[in-house]
Scaffold this motif. Structure first.
Motif, PDB file in Angstrom:
ATOM      1  N   PRO A 273       1.333  -4.945   3.785  1.00  0.00           N
ATOM      2  CA  PRO A 273       1.820  -6.071   2.975  1.00  0.00           C
ATOM      3  C   PRO A 273       2.231  -7.263   3.852  1.00  0.00           C
ATOM      4  CG  PRO A 273       2.894  -4.010   2.352  1.00  0.00           C
ATOM      5  CD  PRO A 273       2.181  -3.763   3.637  1.00  0.00           C
TER       6      PRO A 273
ATOM      7  N   GLU B  17       3.291  -1.116  -2.339  1.00  0.00           N
ATOM      8  CA  GLU B  17       2.912  -2.257  -3.172  1.00  0.00           C
ATOM      9  C   GLU B  17       4.009  -2.573  -4.196  1.00  0.00           C
ATOM     10  OE1 GLU B  17      -0.803  -1.180  -4.879  1.00  0.00           O
ATOM     11  OE2 GLU B  17      -1.908  -1.284  -2.982  1.00  0.00           O
TER      12      GLU B  17
ATOM     13  N   VAL C 274       7.116  -4.116  -2.355  1.00  0.00           N
ATOM     14  CA  VAL C 274       6.920  -5.497  -1.923  1.00  0.00           C
ATOM     15  C   VAL C 274       6.978  -6.448  -3.113  1.00  0.00           C
ATOM     16  CG1 VAL C 274       5.247  -7.104  -0.929  1.00  0.00           C
ATOM     17  CG2 VAL C 274       5.664  -4.918   0.176  1.00  0.00           C
TER      18      VAL C 274
END
Length: 478
Positions: A35, A66, A69
């Protein structure tokens, strides 16, 4: 990174300046799918990137990374609007953010305890790592010491939610599930008759997917990224064993068990709706336009996949190591040309991204609501429901096999402990406590002996309907 290294120019010159991007990323130690967040000024903070790149954040499952983030980005944007950078956050800022997320007047997207618990976990991990690397002096996530059941001392966040179990955890009785599936996904009327106004074209796909999840308890990503080569072959058994690949599981690969009816539905989808989508895509030459496609040449009995890339170069990997994005690029040669190796396809004929299933379920629930039906579902609700059904079924099966009556059953607590472990393993949980406390909450506080077997007891479906009425935690059909 930071203020420097940004190519200037426009058009072809600007693109040319990035031609060595892959090499530069490798030189800097970037890992695949790492990320990266940009500030509103279009800049990258090297310290933030380092937190994402290695250590305790990097070992999280890709789906967890994911999600974390995304949660962090929201909080950092909130800070930015206050004129603060992420490393200037205080405990008071976090308290304000918690209040806005859960109770904020005018917030159109209030969240519940489960969602806040995940966001708090993301922020605690990120800021703990920031403090460890001396990017900050103190974390904005305040903690307090508590004594666990086994007498150990643990640190918990002060803002930890108190309503995790009650917030979004729901179950469905079998009849509620069938009603939601048939009306929401299948386009029938609540009466069971055909709805002449129904214009759905993917009902075969959608009902097959839902039945598979309801049967197996697979997570959305696990079921949504299956390859045709990973489906158990149909035979004359009631249940079939398959494998969940480690790369798409939350923690580790494991077995799953699918019913004959669920697999039959997937096979029907393959030879009807899916085959039609493939033919349309082949006619348009759509698959030849997919960049980076890999043509599968062989899948060995041990799960080794061998492919050829568009450049002619060969490659291979085990099914266990193929990520969700790598699976999107796998194709096989059929009788009429290329077709995707993934099971679930969009109407275009291209592989369907697993996150899209949430929207499919939302539309189905909206349709049920439009018919004034009190049923709804998410992929995770079907997973919870499978756990409850299987626990009741396993207890009944063991009692029949051992010939126990209710009085004798109390002397076999170890046996029933094994049943909980079996359900835990089917769900892929690391801890039996998660299975007991969260997924099977409707049984908490109830005497299991009063619910289970002997020949005079009602069916599992009737037991689940009774649990729905007694606990208020299970969605049932009126």
């Amino acid at each position: 990174m930071g203020d420097g290294g940004t190519p200037s120019g426009s058009g072809a010159d600007a693109l040319a300046a990035w031609e060595d991007l892959s090499e530069r990323e490798r030189a800097l130690g970037f890992r695949d799918r790492q990320p990266i967040l940009l500030s509103p000024l279009g800049r990258v903070d090297a310290r933030m990137t380092e937190i994402f790149r290695r250590g305790r954040f990097a070992v999280k499952a890709l789906g967890t990374q994911e999600s974390y983030v995304t949660d962090l980005r929201l909080f950092f944007t909130f800070l930015w609007q206050r004129g603060l950078n992420w490393d200037q956050a205080t405990a008071e800022d976090l308290e304000d953010w918690e209040d806005w997320r859960l109770r904020g007047a005018g917030n159109p997207s209030l969240i519940g305890g489960s969602k806040w618990g995940r966001e708090l976990a993301a922020m605690r991990l990120f800021y703990d790592l920031a403090v460890e690397r001396q990017y900050m002096q103190v974390s904005p996530v305040r903690t307090r010491s508590v004594v666990t059941r086994d007498g150990a001392i643990a640190e918990v966040a002060e803002l930890a939610p108190k309503d995790v179990r009650a917030s979004n955890v729901k179950w469905l009785t079998p009849r509620a599930y069938r009603l939601w599936r048939d009306v929401g996904l299948g386009g029938l009327l609540p009466s069971g008759l055909e709805d002449e106004s129904w214009r759905g074209r993917n009902d075969g796909r959608d009902t097959a997917f839902a039945d598979l999840v309801y049967s197996t308890g697979l997570r959305r990503r696990e079921s949504g990224t299956l390859l045709t080569a990973e489906l158990p072959p149909l035979g004359d058994r009631r249940y079939y064993a398959g494998n969940v690949a480690k790369a798409v599981a939350k923690r580790a690969g494991r077995f799953f068990y699918a019913s004959h009816g669920a697999l039959q539905g997937v096979e029907t989808y393959r030879i009807t709706t899916r085959a039609q989508a493939v033919r349309r895509a082949q006619h348009r030459g759509l698959y030849e336009q997919v960049e980076g496609r890999r043509i599968v040449e062989e899948v060995s009995r041990r799960g080794l996949v061998r492919w050829t890339e568009t450049s002619g170069q060969g490659g291979r990997a085990h099914l266990d190591t193929l990520t969700d994005r790598q699976r999107l690029l796998l194709f096989v040669r059929g009788e009429d040309g290329l077709e995707p190796a993934m099971v679930w396809l969009a109407e275009s004929g291209l592989p369907m991204r697993y996150r899209g299933w949430s929207k499919v379920f939302e539309r189905a629930s909206d349709r049920c609501q439009a018919h004034d039906l009190g049923v709804w579902a998410t992929p995770h609700m079907l997973r919870h429901s499978m756990a409850l059904r299987v626990l009741l079924a396993l207890n009944r099966a063991l009692d029949r096999r051992l010939g126990l009556d209710p009085a004798q059953r109390r002397n076999y607590e170890d046996i029933y402990g094994n049943v909980w472990v079996m359900v835990k393993d089917l769900l892929g949980h690391a801890s039996e406590e998660t299975t007991r406390e969260v997924y099977l909450e409707p049984l908490r506080g109830l005497q299991l002996e009063s619910l289970l077997n002997d020949e005079d007891n009602p069916s599992n479906e009737e037991l689940l309907a009774d649990l729905a009425a007694r606990t208020g935690l299970i969605v049932d059909a009126a």
